[in-house]
Design an enzyme around this catalytic site. Structure first.
Site, PDB file in Angstrom:
ATOM      1  CG  ASP A 170      35.048  37.094  45.197  1.00  0.00           C
ATOM      2  OD1 ASP A 170      35.744  37.831  44.474  1.00  0.00           O
ATOM      3  OD2 ASP A 170      35.446  36.597  46.259  1.00  0.00           O
ATOM      4  CG  HIS A 171      36.386  36.572  38.104  1.00  0.00           C
ATOM      5  ND1 HIS A 171      37.675  36.732  37.623  1.00  0.00           N
ATOM      6  CD2 HIS A 171      35.789  35.690  37.274  1.00  0.00           C
ATOM      7  CE1 HIS A 171      37.841  36.001  36.542  1.00  0.00           C
ATOM      8  NE2 HIS A 171      36.717  35.350  36.302  1.00  0.00           N
ATOM      9  CB  SER A 172      38.939  36.816  44.269  1.00  0.00           C
ATOM     10  OG  SER A 172      38.081  36.228  45.224  1.00  0.00           O
ATOM     11  CB  SER A 226      41.309  36.628  39.721  1.00  0.00           C
ATOM     12  OG  SER A 226      40.785  37.771  40.379  1.00  0.00           O
ATOM     13  N   GLY A 229      34.313  40.816  42.399  1.00  0.00           N
ATOM     14  CA  GLY A 229      35.529  40.864  43.190  1.00  0.00           C
ATOM     15  C   GLY A 229      36.706  40.268  42.433  1.00  0.00           C
TER      16      GLY A 229
END
Length: 357
Positions: free
Chosen positions: A295-297, A133, A156
């Site tokens: 969070d970028h997940s 990601s 993240g």
């Protein structure tokens, strides 16, 4: 002398051995999942490169032994094979690779191609497919070394690496035709181009031209573990999760994704199976809690324990990505399910009220 011989053998294996996912200790593994932790605003850059790790041996999350910018960590060790191979130009026709990212390093943002990020590296025996990601990652081969972008310290990020036998890359190439990735560096030539025409076509920017606009395929890892790849083209015109995945897996889903993207879709309870946006997460060891806005997940997990499904991919739930290519990779595994399900602390119900677990 023995030490020199050991180092020589290790280098020979890394350059000439079969390509694989690697763990933090340098052992070849069938698969791994890495979760890069978010960094708080006032902490040091080092805190933005710590991660949690799991594979078939760990029985859940364990602390990463290194940092994301190091070739001693699982992601660094795995991708460093690419840069070591590139240094050995005599092997140009003995390996193939594809680097794709909708936000590639040192290039402009690609809004027309698929919202998808990953790395494929293989020789004539086997290779890996790493889905992640992280924007602007990894470097092109002409950069000559592995590096972690400074732009990826704060939020993240998620990674799934699976080692596949050579035979599986025909299907993987076909999935990429649906995902329509922005490929910023690749080499698919000689026998690879003849054996894997879809992988070459996707690398050259081609995509599917007719219905169906989505594709589900079961891939079998080198170790015999089944992973299910879901890939959709832009003409699918629906959310990956509520429009397809929940029904295909026959389970309600918690979905973790980038909540700061524009046009976020609300949790969806309109179908037989519900899809809920995650709002807060926590790891037990180390004790770490954070909101989805940090969070970028991109991952999802079945809500009920009897589902056993968990998926790691590269798509958000927003209006724009209903009309872009992308996908996710799922596994029916109780241990993996438990490791992701345990992270969810609260979510948004379909009446927009936050619910704790």
């Amino acid at each position: 002398m023995l030490l020199i011989l050991a180092l020589s053998l290790a280098l020979t294996y890394n350059v000439h051995g079969s390509i694989s996912c690697y763990d933090d200790s340098g052992k070849a593994v069938d698969w791994f999942i890495v979760y890069k932790l978010p960094k708080s605003h006032h902490s040091s850059p080092v805190e933005g490169m710590r991660y949690m790790y799991q594979d078939g041996r760990t029985l859940g999350w364990v602390k990463g032994r290194s940092l994301m910018n190091s070739t001693e960590g699982a992601v660094g060790r795995t991708l460093n094979q690419l840069y070591l191979e590139a240094a050995n130009r005599q092997r140009e026709e003995e390996m193939a690779y594809v680097l794709y990212n909708d936000e590639p390093p040192k290039e402009n943002f690609s809004g027309s191609k698929g919202h998808t990020k990953g790395v494929i590296l293989l020789d004539r025996t086997q290779g890996f497919w790493l889905v992640h990601s992280t924007p602007r990652f990894p470097p092109r081969l002409d950069e000559k070394e592995y590096a972690w972008p400074h732009t990826a310290l704060t939020y993240g990020q998620s990674f799934l690496c699976v080692t596949y036998p050579y035979s599986q890359f025909k299907a993987i190439g076909n999935q990429l035709l649906f995902m329509d990735p922005h490929v910023y560096d690749y080499q698919v030539q000689g026998a690879f181009a003849r054996d894997l025409p879809a992988l070459l076509n996707a690398s050259e920017g081609k995509h599917v031209q007719e219905e169906p606009w989505n594709s589900q395929v079961t891939l079998t890892s080198k170790g015999g573990k089944e992973f299910v790849s879901f890939a959709k083209f832009s003409f699918f015109d629906d959310d990956l999760y509520s429009g397809w995945l929940a029904q295909a897996l026959a389970t309600d889903l918690y979905v973790e994704f980038w909540l700061k993207s524009p046009g976020v879709l609300a949790s969806n309870c309109s179908g037989q199976y519900r899809v809920y946006n995650v709002e807060q997460l926590a790891f037990q060891d180390p004790a770490t809690s954070f909101f989805s806005t940090s969070d970028h997940s991109k991952w999802c997990v079945g809500i009920e324990s009897d589902s056993g499904w968990a998926c790691v991919g590269d798509m958000n739930r927003n209006h724009a990505e209903e009309h872009r290519g992308g996908g996710t990779i799922c596994c029916h595994d109780v241990t993996i399910w438990k490791s992701f399900h345990s992270l969810v602390q609260n979510y948004t119900d379909c009446d927009t009220t936050g619910y704790g677990l």
